[in-house]
Motif scaffolding. Structure first.
Motif, PDB file in Angstrom:
ATOM      1  N   ASN A  67       0.928  -1.158   0.000  1.00  6.42           N
ATOM      2  CA  ASN A  67      -0.271  -0.077  -0.063  1.00  6.42           C
ATOM      3  C   ASN A  67       0.313   0.894  -0.040  1.00  6.42           C
ATOM      4  OD1 ASN A  67      -2.402  -1.587   0.425  1.00  6.42           O
ATOM      5  ND2 ASN A  67      -2.498  -0.932   2.248  1.00  6.42           N
ATOM      6  N   LEU A  68       2.017   0.988   0.516  1.00  2.28           N
ATOM      7  CA  LEU A  68       3.075   2.608   0.647  1.00  2.28           C
ATOM      8  C   LEU A  68       4.070   2.205   0.655  1.00  2.28           C
ATOM      9  CD1 LEU A  68       2.248   2.667   4.913  1.00  2.28           C
ATOM     10  CD2 LEU A  68       0.780   4.155   3.586  1.00  2.28           C
ATOM     11  N   LYS A  69       4.478   1.288  -0.505  1.00  3.78           N
ATOM     12  CA  LYS A  69       5.281   1.012  -0.726  1.00  3.78           C
ATOM     13  C   LYS A  69       7.214   1.417  -0.452  1.00  3.78           C
ATOM     14  CE  LYS A  69       3.057   0.688  -4.924  1.00  3.78           C
ATOM     15  NZ  LYS A  69       2.094  -0.340  -4.861  1.00  3.78           N
ATOM     16  N   ARG A  70       6.605   1.124   1.394  1.00  7.71           N
ATOM     17  CA  ARG A  70       8.142   0.964   1.975  1.00  7.71           C
ATOM     18  C   ARG A  70       8.624   0.093   1.727  1.00  7.71           C
ATOM     19  NH1 ARG A  70       4.937   5.222   6.003  1.00  7.71           N
ATOM     20  NH2 ARG A  70       5.902   4.020   7.360  1.00  7.71           N
ATOM     21  N   TYR A  71       9.377  -0.809   1.222  1.00  2.61           N
ATOM     22  CA  TYR A  71       9.678  -2.098   1.403  1.00  2.61           C
ATOM     23  C   TYR A  71      10.501  -1.654   2.241  1.00  2.61           C
ATOM     24  CZ  TYR A  71       7.769  -0.665  -3.658  1.00  2.61           C
ATOM     25  OH  TYR A  71       6.646  -1.299  -4.452  1.00  2.61           O
ATOM     26  N   ASP A  72      11.623  -0.607   1.883  1.00  6.46           N
ATOM     27  CA  ASP A  72      12.717  -1.317   3.386  1.00  6.46           C
ATOM     28  C   ASP A  72      12.053  -1.951   4.610  1.00  6.46           C
ATOM     29  OD1 ASP A  72      14.837  -1.209   1.310  1.00  6.46           O
ATOM     30  OD2 ASP A  72      15.385   0.685   1.813  1.00  6.46           O
ATOM     31  N   GLU A  73      10.913  -0.716   5.180  1.00  5.08           N
ATOM     32  CA  GLU A  73      10.057  -0.653   6.649  1.00  5.08           C
ATOM     33  C   GLU A  73       9.420  -2.327   6.486  1.00  5.08           C
ATOM     34  OE1 GLU A  73       7.969   2.386   6.505  1.00  5.08           O
ATOM     35  OE2 GLU A  73       9.589   3.845   7.299  1.00  5.08           O
ATOM     36  N   ALA A  74       8.456  -2.532   5.575  1.00  6.86           N
ATOM     37  CA  ALA A  74       8.524  -3.814   5.050  1.00  6.86           C
ATOM     38  C   ALA A  74       9.521  -5.264   5.536  1.00  6.86           C
ATOM     39  CB  ALA A  74       7.524  -4.018   4.309  1.00  6.86           C
ATOM     40  N   ILE A  75      10.322  -4.596   5.401  1.00  5.82           N
ATOM     41  CA  ILE A  75      11.665  -5.965   5.402  1.00  5.82           C
ATOM     42  C   ILE A  75      12.102  -6.128   6.069  1.00  5.82           C
ATOM     43  CG2 ILE A  75      14.119  -6.650   4.129  1.00  5.82           C
ATOM     44  CD1 ILE A  75      13.031  -6.024   1.293  1.00  5.82           C
ATOM     45  N   GLU A  76      12.125  -4.794   6.913  1.00  7.56           N
ATOM     46  CA  GLU A  76      12.815  -5.556   8.720  1.00  7.56           C
ATOM     47  C   GLU A  76      11.986  -5.389   9.501  1.00  7.56           C
ATOM     48  OE1 GLU A  76      12.907  -0.707  11.364  1.00  7.56           O
ATOM     49  OE2 GLU A  76      14.137  -0.792   8.771  1.00  7.56           O
ATOM     50  N   LEU A  77      10.415  -5.466   9.086  1.00  8.23           N
ATOM     51  CA  LEU A  77       9.520  -5.332  10.134  1.00  8.23           C
ATOM     52  C   LEU A  77       9.328  -7.090  10.292  1.00  8.23           C
ATOM     53  CD1 LEU A  77       7.558  -5.255  12.259  1.00  8.23           C
ATOM     54  CD2 LEU A  77       5.415  -4.797  10.326  1.00  8.23           C
ATOM     55  N   ILE A  78       9.056  -7.324   8.610  1.00 11.72           N
ATOM     56  CA  ILE A  78       9.239  -9.372   8.450  1.00 11.72           C
ATOM     57  C   ILE A  78      10.832  -9.452   8.870  1.00 11.72           C
ATOM     58  CG2 ILE A  78       9.393 -11.615   7.090  1.00 11.72           C
ATOM     59  CD1 ILE A  78       7.775  -9.322   4.892  1.00 11.72           C
ATOM     60  N   LYS A  79      11.929  -9.791   8.763  1.00 17.73           N
ATOM     61  CA  LYS A  79      13.057 -10.091   9.488  1.00 17.73           C
ATOM     62  C   LYS A  79      13.042  -9.592  10.931  1.00 17.73           C
ATOM     63  CE  LYS A  79      15.977  -9.278   5.754  1.00 17.73           C
ATOM     64  NZ  LYS A  79      17.757  -8.181   5.067  1.00 17.73           N
ATOM     65  N   LYS A  80      12.393  -8.728  11.550  1.00 15.10           N
ATOM     66  CA  LYS A  80      11.853  -8.866  13.202  1.00 15.10           C
ATOM     67  C   LYS A  80      11.156 -10.168  13.305  1.00 15.10           C
ATOM     68  CE  LYS A  80      10.520  -6.000  17.276  1.00 15.10           C
ATOM     69  NZ  LYS A  80       9.624  -4.483  17.842  1.00 15.10           N
ATOM     70  N   GLY A  81      10.372 -10.161  12.463  1.00 14.72           N
ATOM     71  CA  GLY A  81       9.496 -11.495  12.936  1.00 14.72           C
ATOM     72  C   GLY A  81       9.766 -13.029  13.293  1.00 14.72           C
ATOM     73  N   LEU A  82      10.578 -12.761  11.711  1.00 12.88           N
ATOM     74  CA  LEU A  82      11.530 -14.609  11.502  1.00 12.88           C
ATOM     75  C   LEU A  82      12.204 -14.214  12.324  1.00 12.88           C
ATOM     76  CD1 LEU A  82      12.111 -13.819   7.893  1.00 12.88           C
ATOM     77  CD2 LEU A  82      10.594 -15.676   9.101  1.00 12.88           C
ATOM     78  N   LYS A  83      12.917 -13.233  13.308  1.00 14.98           N
ATOM     79  CA  LYS A  83      13.999 -13.510  14.765  1.00 14.98           C
ATOM     80  C   LYS A  83      13.448 -13.922  15.097  1.00 14.98           C
ATOM     81  CE  LYS A  83      16.760 -10.655  17.975  1.00 14.98           C
ATOM     82  NZ  LYS A  83      17.155  -9.464  18.519  1.00 14.98           N
ATOM     83  N   TYR A  84      11.935 -13.260  15.736  1.00 15.32           N
ATOM     84  CA  TYR A  84      11.435 -14.598  16.464  1.00 15.32           C
ATOM     85  C   TYR A  84      10.105 -15.464  16.950  1.00 15.32           C
ATOM     86  CZ  TYR A  84      13.275 -10.290  19.870  1.00 15.32           C
ATOM     87  OH  TYR A  84      13.559  -9.264  19.889  1.00 15.32           O
ATOM     88  N   ASN A  85      10.390 -15.786  15.446  1.00 15.73           N
ATOM     89  CA  ASN A  85       9.365 -16.895  14.895  1.00 15.73           C
ATOM     90  C   ASN A  85       9.769 -16.959  13.690  1.00 15.73           C
ATOM     91  OD1 ASN A  85       6.682 -15.567  16.381  1.00 15.73           O
ATOM     92  ND2 ASN A  85       7.848 -13.905  15.374  1.00 15.73           N
ATOM     93  N   PRO A  86      10.935 -17.838  13.855  1.00 17.77           N
ATOM     94  CA  PRO A  86      11.780 -19.217  12.684  1.00 17.77           C
ATOM     95  C   PRO A  86      11.007 -19.848  11.822  1.00 17.77           C
ATOM     96  CG  PRO A  86      12.570 -19.155  14.766  1.00 17.77           C
ATOM     97  CD  PRO A  86      12.050 -18.072  14.869  1.00 17.77           C
ATOM     98  N   LYS A  87      10.246 -20.638  12.559  1.00 17.79           N
ATOM     99  CA  LYS A  87       9.166 -21.569  11.483  1.00 17.79           C
ATOM    100  C   LYS A  87       8.264 -21.193  11.014  1.00 17.79           C
ATOM    101  CE  LYS A  87      11.202 -25.030  14.262  1.00 17.79           C
ATOM    102  NZ  LYS A  87      11.070 -26.827  14.913  1.00 17.79           N
ATOM    103  N   PHE A  88       7.904 -19.696  11.091  1.00 20.31           N
ATOM    104  CA  PHE A  88       6.503 -18.994  10.496  1.00 20.31           C
ATOM    105  C   PHE A  88       6.868 -19.052   9.051  1.00 20.31           C
ATOM    106  CE2 PHE A  88       2.881 -16.119   9.855  1.00 20.31           C
ATOM    107  CZ  PHE A  88       2.155 -17.244   9.835  1.00 20.31           C
ATOM    108  N   TRP A  89       6.252 -19.434   8.266  1.00 15.96           N
ATOM    109  CA  TRP A  89       6.336 -19.766   6.914  1.00 15.96           C
ATOM    110  C   TRP A  89       5.971 -18.534   5.994  1.00 15.96           C
ATOM    111  CZ3 TRP A  89       3.039 -19.605   4.018  1.00 15.96           C
ATOM    112  CH2 TRP A  89       1.004 -20.169   4.003  1.00 15.96           C
ATOM    113  N   ARG A  90       5.440 -18.622   6.938  1.00 17.02           N
ATOM    114  CA  ARG A  90       4.451 -17.512   6.254  1.00 17.02           C
ATOM    115  C   ARG A  90       5.029 -15.738   5.803  1.00 17.02           C
ATOM    116  NH1 ARG A  90      -0.039 -19.972   8.910  1.00 17.02           N
ATOM    117  NH2 ARG A  90      -1.556 -20.335   7.605  1.00 17.02           N
ATOM    118  N   LEU A  91       5.497 -15.718   6.931  1.00 15.88           N
ATOM    119  CA  LEU A  91       7.232 -14.490   6.985  1.00 15.88           C
ATOM    120  C   LEU A  91       8.074 -14.669   5.698  1.00 15.88           C
ATOM    121  CD1 LEU A  91       7.118 -13.899  10.310  1.00 15.88           C
ATOM    122  CD2 LEU A  91       5.874 -12.757   9.309  1.00 15.88           C
TER     123      LEU A  91
END
Length: 179
Positions: A67-91
């Motif tokens: 929606n906002l085309k702020r890819y770097d922030e989206a990637i930053e958020l997903i990487k944070k999510g993967l740090k705490y939820n490494p097995k959650f494939w949807r991320l």
């Protein structure tokens, strides 16, 4: 209140309250003038309170990227999510989708899909998406071997039929050699 609530063991409650604030912020049209410049701050407040608040990562990254085309922030958020939820494939799927669709990085997208396939709870949709992408750049013999593997291993009836049709088409079109 944020730190106090967390320190007394109310992580989920604090995260839920932060989520409500996030929805109010994102839903207020007045902030759209600044393209919701503080959106990532709201999402970080939620995920700092509850690092396992999966929906904040998926929904928030989709808003930031698509929606906002702020890819770097989206990637930053997903990487944070993967740090705490490494097995959650949807991320991984979201991360791959952002990199593939919006940046044209097919190889990285494929890598994330291949990793997602390693998790038993992956949806059959990933098997089909990956095979369709393989068809765009792999040799027909390799693609056929992939569809044979999927045909033998998928738990999804629709995907099994889909793989069978793909194999039949490759044979019919005589695109494959000796497998």
């Amino acid at each position: 209140m944020h730190i106090l609530g967390i320190s007394f063991g109310f992580r989920t409650l604090v995260a839920d309250m932060e989520y409500i604030l996030f929805l109010q912020y994102y839903g207020d049209w007045r902030y759209s003038k600044t393209r919701h410049k503080d959106l990532l701050k709201y999402l970080n407040n939620i995920t700092d309170a509850d690092p396992n608040f999966i929906f904040a990562y998926t929904y928030g990254s989709a808003i930031l990227a698509f929606n906002l085309k702020r890819y770097d922030e989206a990637i930053e958020l997903i990487k944070k999510g993967l740090k705490y939820n490494p097995k959650f494939w949807r991320l991984r799927l979201y991360l791959g989708a952002i990199m593939y669709k919006e940046r044209g990085e097919t190889i990285k997208y494929v890598e994330f899909l291949e990793k997602a396939l390693q998790y038993e709870d992956h949806p059959a949709m990933i098997e089909r998406i990956l095979g369709n992408i393989y068809e765009t750049y792999k040799k027909p013999d390799e693609v056929c071997l992939y569809w044979i593997k999927i045909y033998k291993t998928t738990k999804d009836k629709y995907t099994k039929k889909f793989a069978y049709k793909k194999i039949q088409k490759l044979i019919k079109d005589k695109k494959i050699g000796n497998i």
